[in-house]
Design an enzyme around this catalytic site. Structure first.
Site, PDB file in Angstrom:
ATOM      1  N   GLU A  99       0.840  -1.199   0.000  1.00 33.92           N
ATOM      2  CA  GLU A  99       0.000   0.000   0.000  1.00 33.92           C
ATOM      3  C   GLU A  99       0.875   1.249   0.000  1.00 33.92           C
ATOM      4  O   GLU A  99       1.984   1.236   0.545  1.00 33.92           O
ATOM      5  CB  GLU A  99      -0.913  -0.054   1.238  1.00 33.92           C
ATOM      6  CG  GLU A  99      -1.759   1.152   1.510  1.00 33.92           C
ATOM      7  CD  GLU A  99      -2.800   1.465   0.436  1.00 33.92           C
ATOM      8  OE1 GLU A  99      -2.406   1.618  -0.722  1.00 33.92           O
ATOM      9  OE2 GLU A  99      -3.995   1.586   0.776  1.00 33.92           O
ATOM     10  N   ASP A 100       0.390   2.306  -0.600  1.00 32.62           N
ATOM     11  CA  ASP A 100       1.166   3.549  -0.624  1.00 32.62           C
ATOM     12  C   ASP A 100       1.199   4.215   0.746  1.00 32.62           C
ATOM     13  O   ASP A 100       2.250   4.549   1.269  1.00 32.62           O
ATOM     14  CB  ASP A 100       0.630   4.513  -1.696  1.00 32.62           C
ATOM     15  CG  ASP A 100      -0.875   4.759  -1.611  1.00 32.62           C
ATOM     16  OD1 ASP A 100      -1.546   4.209  -0.708  1.00 32.62           O
ATOM     17  OD2 ASP A 100      -1.400   5.508  -2.454  1.00 32.62           O
ATOM     18  N   ASP A 103      -3.496   6.033   6.278  1.00 30.67           N
ATOM     19  CA  ASP A 103      -3.864   7.328   6.848  1.00 30.67           C
ATOM     20  C   ASP A 103      -4.780   7.075   8.054  1.00 30.67           C
ATOM     21  O   ASP A 103      -4.299   6.819   9.156  1.00 30.67           O
ATOM     22  CB  ASP A 103      -4.533   8.144   5.734  1.00 30.67           C
ATOM     23  CG  ASP A 103      -4.900   9.550   6.155  1.00 30.67           C
ATOM     24  OD1 ASP A 103      -4.381  10.022   7.171  1.00 30.67           O
ATOM     25  OD2 ASP A 103      -5.710  10.187   5.459  1.00 30.67           O
ATOM     26  N   PHE A 152      -0.831  16.438   3.332  1.00 33.81           N
ATOM     27  CA  PHE A 152      -1.288  15.681   2.169  1.00 33.81           C
ATOM     28  C   PHE A 152      -0.105  15.523   1.229  1.00 33.81           C
ATOM     29  O   PHE A 152       0.458  16.492   0.741  1.00 33.81           O
ATOM     30  CB  PHE A 152      -2.462  16.368   1.469  1.00 33.81           C
ATOM     31  CG  PHE A 152      -3.176  15.416   0.573  1.00 33.81           C
ATOM     32  CD1 PHE A 152      -4.038  14.464   1.101  1.00 33.81           C
ATOM     33  CD2 PHE A 152      -2.941  15.410  -0.797  1.00 33.81           C
ATOM     34  CE1 PHE A 152      -4.674  13.529   0.278  1.00 33.81           C
ATOM     35  CE2 PHE A 152      -3.568  14.478  -1.621  1.00 33.81           C
ATOM     36  CZ  PHE A 152      -4.433  13.550  -1.081  1.00 33.81           C
ATOM     37  N   ARG A 165       1.043  11.530  -9.774  1.00 38.12           N
ATOM     38  CA  ARG A 165       1.438  10.122  -9.550  1.00 38.12           C
ATOM     39  C   ARG A 165       2.797   9.814 -10.161  1.00 38.12           C
ATOM     40  O   ARG A 165       3.516   8.943  -9.695  1.00 38.12           O
ATOM     41  CB  ARG A 165       0.396   9.175 -10.170  1.00 38.12           C
ATOM     42  CG  ARG A 165      -0.941   9.156  -9.454  1.00 38.12           C
ATOM     43  CD  ARG A 165      -1.737   7.941  -9.900  1.00 38.12           C
ATOM     44  NE  ARG A 165      -3.156   8.040  -9.598  1.00 38.12           N
ATOM     45  CZ  ARG A 165      -3.706   7.714  -8.423  1.00 38.12           C
ATOM     46  NH1 ARG A 165      -2.946   7.272  -7.441  1.00 38.12           N
ATOM     47  NH2 ARG A 165      -4.997   7.826  -8.241  1.00 38.12           N
TER      48      ARG A 165
END
Ligand code: IMP
Ligand code: MG
Length: 176
Positions: A99-100, A103, A152, A165
């Site tokens: 997973e990136d 959060d 963010f 991206r």
């Protein structure tokens, strides 16, 4: 002005490469002789999976799952759905979710619960980034790249409204 010039750089391409190499070595050491499948979470993990997979010197398979919880918003809605499922069963396999970023953890909680019902031999998590200040459910991350502040972040697969991206580094959107 180049794409990304308006961002504050958090991790350079070189820093990311060095950390991904270390994570791959750990994963390799822990999975010798095991039937390993990397499950990348679309779309954000596509860059991370491709770099990580090439640094793990083991026979493994790669699959992807598409999840959505955000829409165009930057806050998690808490409502997660599978937009594109795995192509193969994971029964009896050692699954590594790639997973990136974790959060609030709501997406990962849903995915862990969902994959666990498919009778895998094990499920572990490899996340490039985590924002611990925002965590709303306890998520065990066995392989973690970096802990980021509550900003963010974009680049290296992560987007803001589908943009950024393709940046090779990770940066924070100023003023976000
Ligand atoms: P969670 O359910 O709140 O943990 O959100 C997880 C997903 O939200 C991640 O897989 C990302 O796709 C997205 N996300 C969370 N924070 C960020 C960020 O800072 N930048 C880009 N995407 C993010
Ligand atoms: Mg994601």
């Amino acid at each position: 002005m180049k794409l990304g010039d308006e961002l504050e750089v958090l991790y350079t391409q070189q820093q990311i490469a060095a950390r991904v190499r270390e994570m791959a070595a750990e994963i390799e050491r822990d999975h010798r002789g095991k039937d390993l499948v990397l499950v990348g979470v679309l779309k954000g993990a596509f860059v991370f999976v491709s770099d990580l997979a090439r640094l793990i010197d083991l026979p493994l398979s790669v699959d992807f799952i598409g999840l959505s919880s955000y829409g165009e918003e930057t806050e998690s809605s808490g409502v997660v759905k599978i937009t594109s499922d795995l192509t193969r069963p994971i029964e009896a396999k050692h699954v590594l979710i790639v997973e990136d970023i974790v959060d609030t953890g709501l997406t990962m909680r849903y995915l862990l619960d969902n994959l666990s019902t498919r009778r895998p031999a094990s499920v572990k998590i490899c996340a490039l980034l985590q924002k611990p200040s925002r965590l709303r459910t306890r998520i065990p991350i066995q392989y973690l790249g970096f802990t980021v502040p509550d900003l963010f972040v974009v680049g290296y697969g992560l987007d803001s409204g589908e943009k950024y991206r393709n940046l090779p580094f990770i940066g924070a959107v100023k003023g976000a």
